[in-house]
Design a protein around this motif. Sequence first.
Motif, PDB file in Angstrom:
ATOM      1  N   ILE A  40      -3.205   8.792   2.514  1.00  0.00           N
ATOM      2  CA  ILE A  40      -3.165   7.575   1.707  1.00  0.00           C
ATOM      3  C   ILE A  40      -3.064   7.961   0.226  1.00  0.00           C
ATOM      4  N   ASN A  57      -0.149  -0.359   1.750  1.00  0.00           N
ATOM      5  CA  ASN A  57      -0.921   0.043   2.922  1.00  0.00           C
ATOM      6  C   ASN A  57      -0.430  -0.605   4.201  1.00  0.00           C
ATOM      7  N   ALA A 134      -5.909  -1.846   8.588  1.00  0.00           N
ATOM      8  CA  ALA A 134      -5.459  -0.462   8.413  1.00  0.00           C
ATOM      9  C   ALA A 134      -6.071   0.462   9.467  1.00  0.00           C
TER      10      ALA A 134
END
Length: 895
Positions: A40, A57, A134
Amino acid sequence: MISAKYAPQEIEEKWYKFWLDNKFFASKPNPDKEPYTIVIPPPNVTGVLHMGHMLNNTIQDVLIRKARMEGKEACWVPGTDHASIATEAKVVAMLKEKGIEKKDISREEFLKYAMEWKDKYGGIILEQLKKLGASCDWDRTRFTMEPNLYEAVIDTFVRLYNKGMIYRGVRMVNWDPQGKTALSDEEVIEKEVMAKLYYIRYKVAGISNQQTEISNKTSNLIPDTSSLTIATTRPETIMADVAICVNPNDERYFHLHGKTVKIPLLGREIPIILDEYVTMDFGTGCLKVTPAHDLNDYELGIKHKLPVIDILDDNGFLNEKAVLYVGQDRFAARRNIIKDLEEAGHLVKMEEYKSVVKTSERTGAVIEPKLSLQWFMKMEEVSKPAYENVMNDNIKLVPPKFKNMYANWMENVRDWCISRQLWWGQQIPAFYLQDGTIIVAKTKREALRKAQHELLLFALTEEDLTQDPDVLDTWFSSWLWPISVFDGIKDPDNEDINYYYPTNDLVTAPEILFFWVARMIIAGYEWRGELPFRNVYLTGIVRDKQGRKMSKSLGNTPDPLDLIAQYGADAVRTGMLFSSPAGNDLMYDEKLVEQGRNFCNKIWNAYRLIEGWTVDTSLAPPSGRSDVSEEGAVINWFNSKMNQTILEIQDHFSKFRISDALLSIYNLIWDDFCGKYLEMIKPAFEQPINKATYDATVEIFDKLMRLAHPYMPFITEEIWQEIIKRGEKETIVRAEFPKVETIDEKILADFEILFAIVSKIRETRNTKQISPKITLPLAIKTTVPSRYQQFQSLIVKLANTEKIEYVSEKLENALSFVVKADEFFINLESNSNPEEELVQAKKDLEYYQNFKKSVESKLANERFVANAKPEIIEKERQKLADADAKIKALEAVIR
RNA sequence: GGUUCCGUAGCUCAGUUGGUUUAGAGCACCUGCCUUACAAGCAGGGGGUCCUAGGUUCGAAUCCUAGUGGGACCACCA
């Protein structure tokens, strides 16, 4: 009873918990599987989720979920960045509210406060990501300041220093007098402002002993040879002037060559120097040279071996070197000196002037170019592999247009100023002896040992060593991120780093292409001899629908969490992705999220329909023909359609066309599945469905949910569990992403004819304003009745017609239309208006005749036949044949 | 100023190495429907000088040149 509206709230919470409890997102090295890794882009530890994060994301989650379903060992590593400047600014502000000034407390105390702050607010953004769905491996959460990563940074510094790649030097830096730190160019915001250009007169003092060359013939152009006038936006820096520079080709100033002038108010004499750097047509053509306070002047100063007089302290106040206005703020000093210059008759005039002011991204303070002792990293050599491997596409930038930008930057790369005058961050592991000797070592103890053994200073104690107070630039830790999250700096041969590195895709914003992406690539080659990731997907900026950047001050940023609460995470995710091609800005409009919500609801209602069916196992599939039932044909058609779409989706994904892939799924589910398939196979009201059709439908629904899952994780899991798996302990998270199977082109083409007929009938209804409730008689005049027989009941069902009648002659006074080469009739005495039909048919005929002519002329063109590819010519011939058939049919209508 | 990307429907964008006559999609828009999964829906429809002008080619939204408009990045004149 299932609600007619999809209600995401409790469903999302339930399934996210289910996923976490069962560790479906967890990953560990598995030699039997291909790894698929994303790290990330670590958000600021104290940040809160904004729309940019949402977009970024969601894309990562789509990629990672799809890879996971494709059987790869998918690992998405989450984490946060300590963000030294941003976080320190927040901590300072927080302390100020408590009445504590940073300068009044020790470094240790400050860091204690900062850590408390981080622990309190640090996790927020990651918790918010969970709401979005996520699928990070949360057990792997990293923080750039946690001990392991901190040590990795220190290690890196020491090793680079020992390789001679890090040095300390005096440089002109962007100084933030409020934050009291140097900033990189990237942390500086340029603002256009209306400034004033001040014209100030300096008295010429005399001829210096260096130069005596004077052009007498031009000196009379300037009536007043006893003074010169300069133009400046920063009059308060004249006390730091060390020269006046004019262009050697400037005839107006030939008489000044070799002379000196006196600084107004101060009286210090400075030389007039010559350099072509000075633009003759700007201002007066005379430039005051102030090396300490301007980058260009600094370089000019080096070139002409001029001294440096720095009159500002770290707070932006004038120091004693200024002689005048000592202790005043730079802006106060400016106001005062202007007044004094005016009184003394030195101020010639003031002009409004559009200029650019650099301000600090974090504190907003006006940046001061300042000479300062900083740590630098040499960039030229080390960036070569990073440059080459992007140019040759070993690392692909998506979209590729960013390659040019990247190249431009890398070709002009400058040394990286890596020190920051802050406390929050990795403290530079450089230790100074009292005589200024620098010892770089991981710890003070090691530095001491080094001093004792290498410098033979055995009497030295730790008290004699002072560590550099500065910390390292945040990017000096985040450039290691893809390596350090797997502990690959400190332990370069561990299982994780060997398995997961290089990572696959990086999803980030183009604005940090240089200071993060490029540096990660550099680090990758430097520390692993390998690229850090294969693809860099660059997202655009999220703007409002008027195209303005989203910002707090404009108040045009919706709170992502409110959106999720209102519409559901799946709706927000799809909404963001409906219109966001790589590299393009996203014009955010709440309508997009509504569209996402509507899509969820559409799926939800398909589920409700199927859920409501009763299956009758005794019921044979109804058959229109003996060999294959019509429902069988519908199922075959849909499967072909679905496989064709999967092929499309895979193609889109291979090109990172995330939006296009979503749109393909959207159309497949909404139009083909809900709009056509379900309408064709659904039993009449309260009638049972046969088992074969039911099973096939569930199987199709299953695949559709799996196709949609990367985009819409929650609703797909819910439906998958409720209707497809019915309580089995599985998860769609780890189900297989559907693969392409047989595509039957013939059946796809056949059904296109069916849909064309149905459309024509509906169009007729609409234009004639015939209620859908009225069952229409339908007759066909055709030479190939078999083409339509297989659709008998489907036409009846979709278009509400009676059983089809086959006729050999046209029906007079009936409504008619042509599909393919066959004529269709709707024989309704009351509403029919053959005149209109005739007009339409004539229009169509004319069109096809023109069409035919153009194709004929193309085929008659020898050069076309000679040059065009055979398949193109064949296509043209086919078009000609089709047009002929159509024209024949239309002529029949008109006759 | 340098580099670079882009100009296609009202909006956001597709349009693969040039090859359908009348250039596609989503949204928006217009018309008709509260049809027993869904009005957060269904059916149908309208809408484009592919920025402009040249050129190459049998053929150009697609390739080339110039112009024009806009964005991005870099460097910036004190």
